[in-house]
Design a protein around this motif. Structure first.
Motif, PDB file in Angstrom:
ATOM      1  N   GLY A 245       0.812  -1.209   0.000  1.00  0.00           N
ATOM      2  CA  GLY A 245       0.000   0.000   0.000  1.00  0.00           C
ATOM      3  C   GLY A 245       0.838   1.247   0.000  1.00  0.00           C
ATOM      4  O   GLY A 245       2.061   1.210   0.171  1.00  0.00           O
ATOM      5  N   PRO A 246       0.196   2.408  -0.201  1.00  0.00           N
ATOM      6  CA  PRO A 246       0.937   3.676  -0.232  1.00  0.00           C
ATOM      7  C   PRO A 246       1.538   3.999   1.127  1.00  0.00           C
ATOM      8  O   PRO A 246       1.046   3.555   2.168  1.00  0.00           O
ATOM      9  CB  PRO A 246      -0.137   4.704  -0.625  1.00  0.00           C
ATOM     10  N   VAL A 247       2.620   4.758   1.098  1.00  0.00           N
ATOM     11  CA  VAL A 247       3.264   5.194   2.335  1.00  0.00           C
ATOM     12  C   VAL A 247       3.058   6.692   2.493  1.00  0.00           C
ATOM     13  O   VAL A 247       2.714   7.396   1.540  1.00  0.00           O
ATOM     14  CB  VAL A 247       4.769   4.845   2.341  1.00  0.00           C
ATOM     15  N   ARG A 248       3.243   7.175   3.707  1.00  0.00           N
ATOM     16  CA  ARG A 248       3.149   8.600   4.007  1.00  0.00           C
ATOM     17  C   ARG A 248       4.542   9.138   4.294  1.00  0.00           C
ATOM     18  O   ARG A 248       5.316   8.506   5.019  1.00  0.00           O
ATOM     19  CB  ARG A 248       2.254   8.824   5.219  1.00  0.00           C
ATOM     20  N   VAL A 249       4.848  10.292   3.714  1.00  0.00           N
ATOM     21  CA  VAL A 249       6.159  10.907   3.877  1.00  0.00           C
ATOM     22  C   VAL A 249       5.983  12.288   4.496  1.00  0.00           C
ATOM     23  O   VAL A 249       5.142  13.082   4.044  1.00  0.00           O
ATOM     24  CB  VAL A 249       6.892  11.032   2.533  1.00  0.00           C
ATOM     25  N   SER A 250       6.770  12.561   5.509  1.00  0.00           N
ATOM     26  CA  SER A 250       6.778  13.874   6.160  1.00  0.00           C
ATOM     27  C   SER A 250       8.204  14.393   6.158  1.00  0.00           C
ATOM     28  O   SER A 250       9.127  13.683   6.569  1.00  0.00           O
ATOM     29  CB  SER A 250       6.265  13.756   7.598  1.00  0.00           C
ATOM     30  N   ILE A 251       8.395  15.623   5.677  1.00  0.00           N
ATOM     31  CA  ILE A 251       9.727  16.230   5.613  1.00  0.00           C
ATOM     32  C   ILE A 251       9.668  17.620   6.247  1.00  0.00           C
ATOM     33  O   ILE A 251       8.736  18.387   5.991  1.00  0.00           O
ATOM     34  CB  ILE A 251      10.228  16.342   4.165  1.00  0.00           C
ATOM     35  N   VAL A 252      10.665  17.931   7.069  1.00  0.00           N
ATOM     36  CA  VAL A 252      10.689  19.196   7.805  1.00  0.00           C
ATOM     37  C   VAL A 252      12.071  19.832   7.687  1.00  0.00           C
ATOM     38  O   VAL A 252      13.097  19.144   7.799  1.00  0.00           O
ATOM     39  CB  VAL A 252      10.344  18.985   9.296  1.00  0.00           C
ATOM     40  N   THR A 253      12.100  21.129   7.467  1.00  0.00           N
ATOM     41  CA  THR A 253      13.317  21.937   7.568  1.00  0.00           C
ATOM     42  C   THR A 253      13.140  22.924   8.705  1.00  0.00           C
ATOM     43  O   THR A 253      12.146  23.648   8.746  1.00  0.00           O
ATOM     44  CB  THR A 253      13.591  22.698   6.263  1.00  0.00           C
ATOM     45  N   GLY A 258      23.202  30.417   6.087  1.00  0.00           N
ATOM     46  CA  GLY A 258      24.500  30.329   5.442  1.00  0.00           C
ATOM     47  C   GLY A 258      24.467  29.704   4.065  1.00  0.00           C
ATOM     48  O   GLY A 258      25.489  29.218   3.581  1.00  0.00           O
ATOM     49  N   GLY A 259      23.300  29.690   3.440  1.00  0.00           N
ATOM     50  CA  GLY A 259      23.202  29.120   2.107  1.00  0.00           C
ATOM     51  C   GLY A 259      22.938  27.632   2.068  1.00  0.00           C
ATOM     52  O   GLY A 259      22.990  27.021   0.992  1.00  0.00           O
ATOM     53  N   PHE A 260      22.626  27.026   3.232  1.00  0.00           N
ATOM     54  CA  PHE A 260      22.343  25.600   3.298  1.00  0.00           C
ATOM     55  C   PHE A 260      21.117  25.361   4.171  1.00  0.00           C
ATOM     56  O   PHE A 260      20.784  26.162   5.050  1.00  0.00           O
ATOM     57  CB  PHE A 260      23.539  24.822   3.877  1.00  0.00           C
ATOM     58  N   LEU A 261      20.447  24.223   3.943  1.00  0.00           N
ATOM     59  CA  LEU A 261      19.332  23.815   4.789  1.00  0.00           C
ATOM     60  C   LEU A 261      19.376  22.311   4.992  1.00  0.00           C
ATOM     61  O   LEU A 261      20.008  21.585   4.213  1.00  0.00           O
ATOM     62  CB  LEU A 261      17.997  24.224   4.154  1.00  0.00           C
ATOM     63  N   GLU A 262      18.738  21.854   6.064  1.00  0.00           N
ATOM     64  CA  GLU A 262      18.608  20.412   6.305  1.00  0.00           C
ATOM     65  C   GLU A 262      17.164  20.000   6.044  1.00  0.00           C
ATOM     66  O   GLU A 262      16.241  20.813   6.171  1.00  0.00           O
ATOM     67  CB  GLU A 262      19.019  20.047   7.733  1.00  0.00           C
ATOM     68  N   GLU A 263      16.973  18.750   5.662  1.00  0.00           N
ATOM     69  CA  GLU A 263      15.631  18.177   5.552  1.00  0.00           C
ATOM     70  C   GLU A 263      15.615  16.856   6.304  1.00  0.00           C
ATOM     71  O   GLU A 263      16.412  15.956   6.010  1.00  0.00           O
ATOM     72  CB  GLU A 263      15.232  17.947   4.088  1.00  0.00           C
ATOM     73  N   ALA A 276      11.263   4.183   7.316  1.00  0.00           N
ATOM     74  CA  ALA A 276      12.506   4.814   6.874  1.00  0.00           C
ATOM     75  C   ALA A 276      12.615   6.202   7.463  1.00  0.00           C
ATOM     76  O   ALA A 276      11.610   6.872   7.734  1.00  0.00           O
ATOM     77  CB  ALA A 276      12.582   4.881   5.349  1.00  0.00           C
ATOM     78  N   GLN A 277      13.856   6.630   7.670  1.00  0.00           N
ATOM     79  CA  GLN A 277      14.169   7.974   8.141  1.00  0.00           C
ATOM     80  C   GLN A 277      15.349   8.497   7.343  1.00  0.00           C
ATOM     81  O   GLN A 277      16.172   7.709   6.862  1.00  0.00           O
ATOM     82  CB  GLN A 277      14.551   7.956   9.624  1.00  0.00           C
ATOM     83  N   SER A 278      15.450   9.812   7.209  1.00  0.00           N
ATOM     84  CA  SER A 278      16.620  10.368   6.533  1.00  0.00           C
ATOM     85  C   SER A 278      16.877  11.779   7.008  1.00  0.00           C
ATOM     86  O   SER A 278      16.007  12.457   7.542  1.00  0.00           O
ATOM     87  CB  SER A 278      16.437  10.357   5.009  1.00  0.00           C
ATOM     88  N   ARG A 279      18.104  12.198   6.799  1.00  0.00           N
ATOM     89  CA  ARG A 279      18.467  13.615   6.924  1.00  0.00           C
ATOM     90  C   ARG A 279      19.367  13.951   5.746  1.00  0.00           C
ATOM     91  O   ARG A 279      20.274  13.183   5.410  1.00  0.00           O
ATOM     92  CB  ARG A 279      19.185  13.916   8.224  1.00  0.00           C
ATOM     93  N   GLN A 280      19.100  15.081   5.133  1.00  0.00           N
ATOM     94  CA  GLN A 280      19.988  15.539   4.073  1.00  0.00           C
ATOM     95  C   GLN A 280      20.361  16.991   4.304  1.00  0.00           C
ATOM     96  O   GLN A 280      19.603  17.770   4.890  1.00  0.00           O
ATOM     97  CB  GLN A 280      19.375  15.342   2.690  1.00  0.00           C
ATOM     98  N   LEU A 281      21.566  17.309   3.857  1.00  0.00           N
ATOM     99  CA  LEU A 281      22.014  18.695   3.804  1.00  0.00           C
ATOM    100  C   LEU A 281      21.972  19.102   2.344  1.00  0.00           C
ATOM    101  O   LEU A 281      22.479  18.388   1.466  1.00  0.00           O
ATOM    102  CB  LEU A 281      23.436  18.830   4.350  1.00  0.00           C
ATOM    103  N   ALA A 282      21.357  20.240   2.075  1.00  0.00           N
ATOM    104  CA  ALA A 282      21.222  20.721   0.698  1.00  0.00           C
ATOM    105  C   ALA A 282      21.595  22.189   0.633  1.00  0.00           C
ATOM    106  O   ALA A 282      21.519  22.917   1.626  1.00  0.00           O
ATOM    107  CB  ALA A 282      19.796  20.519   0.196  1.00  0.00           C
ATOM    108  N   ARG A 283      21.985  22.610  -0.543  1.00  0.00           N
ATOM    109  CA  ARG A 283      22.218  24.029  -0.761  1.00  0.00           C
ATOM    110  C   ARG A 283      20.875  24.754  -0.815  1.00  0.00           C
ATOM    111  O   ARG A 283      19.872  24.195  -1.247  1.00  0.00           O
ATOM    112  CB  ARG A 283      22.970  24.265  -2.073  1.00  0.00           C
TER     113      ARG A 283
END
Length: 291
Positions: A245-253, A258-263, A276-283
């Motif tokens: 079945g479908p999954v639900r995704v929640s993402i927060v910043t 300084g020109g970067f953000l986390e998600e 699943a869990q994740s963290r990313q650093l993005a420009r």
């Protein structure tokens, strides 16, 4: 079953578009080396999506390591990947009883035929079916309206994003509370929530979860900043095999500075389990004109 071709090699795979487009082929006589064909169907802003790329590398590691399932992958994105041929070079670092650790890099070719490293990954793999049923958590699934009350690409006034072919591969239904950006009224909260599935109906599995954590519109849209948000680093933990079945995704910043953000992302399955869990650093977003 369906067939595709990677280089000159015919490959038999499942019927899903995702399985076809993430297929890899072992290179004859070169242990740990895999050929892939990156599909133009998974691009955004004309660059190949980072979650799709992680799934391609994840599939190669599933074959190369002694254990089948991704547990944790940390990926560093050096340069944007483009549709076309790619090579994944893997190395087993350690094989234990419950976990195998390895590394992999994805390369493409420049105009002179030289390999350019696009992504480097360090990963640990195990067997999700062997995990204990003991769960002690304070985490709770995101509160998202039913799918029929959420909005997909064809349901509202969201602007067309140039080169955003990935939209056609996905069945995304966004929480109405997180689509203010699409009507010129971003909430300012840096949140994105959605029901996630693949357009061809394929159920989620550990490899597609690597895509799910990076498949929603950037949270920066809800901060009122539109543009390409290139990933610098993405770490993903797969916690259990998702129910059908479908999954639900929640993402927060929480912090753009300084020109970067986390998600920070969480993925929940139809059985209300955190899969699943994740963290990313993005420009911070780079300007890109919207029609």
């Amino acid at each position: 079953m369906a067939q595709t071709t990677i280089g000159s090699t015919p490959v038999t795979i499942g019927d899903s578009e995702f399985d076809r487009d993430t297929a890899v082929v072992r290179r004859e006589g070169e242990p740990g080396v895999y050929d892939a064909e990156l599909s133009a169907g998974w691009t955004i802003f004309d660059a190949v999506n980072g979650g799709y790329l992680l799934a391609v590398i994840g599939r190669a590691l599933s074959d190369a390591l002694a254990h089948p399932d991704p547990f944790t992958l940390s990926a560093y994105y050096f340069t944007p990947s483009r549709p076309g041929p790619a090579v994944v070079r893997t190395e087993a670092v350690r094989t234990g009883r419950t976990l195998s650790s390895g590394q992999a890099s994805l390369f493409q070719y420049d105009e002179e035929g030289r390999e350019v490293e696009r992504i480097r990954v360090l990963a640990s793999y195990g067997d999700l079916d062997s995990l204990s049923d003991d769960v002690r958590t304070t985490a709770r699934p995101p509160v998202i309206p039913p799918r029929e009350q959420c909005f997909g690409a064809s349901d509202g006034p969201a602007p067309k994003i140039p080169g955003n072919s990935i939209t056609d591969r996905l069945d995304l239904k966004l929480d109405p509370a997180t689509i203010g950006w699409a009507v010129g009224a971003p909430s300012g909260r840096g949140e994105m929530r959605a029901w996630f599935g693949l357009a061809d109906g394929r159920d989620a599995d550990p490899l597609s979860l690597l895509l799910a954590v990076d498949a929603l519109p950037p949270t920066s849209f809800e901060l009122g900043i539109k543009g390409w948000t290139p990933t610098v680093e993405l770490t993903t933990h797969v916690r259990c095999r998702p129910a059908p079945g479908p999954v639900r995704v929640s993402i927060v910043t929480r912090n753009l500075a300084g020109g970067f953000l986390e998600e920070d992302a969480e993925v929940w399955d139809s059985a209300d389990r955190l899969v699943a869990q994740s963290r990313q650093l993005a420009r911070a977003p780079r300007p890109y004109a919207f029609p």
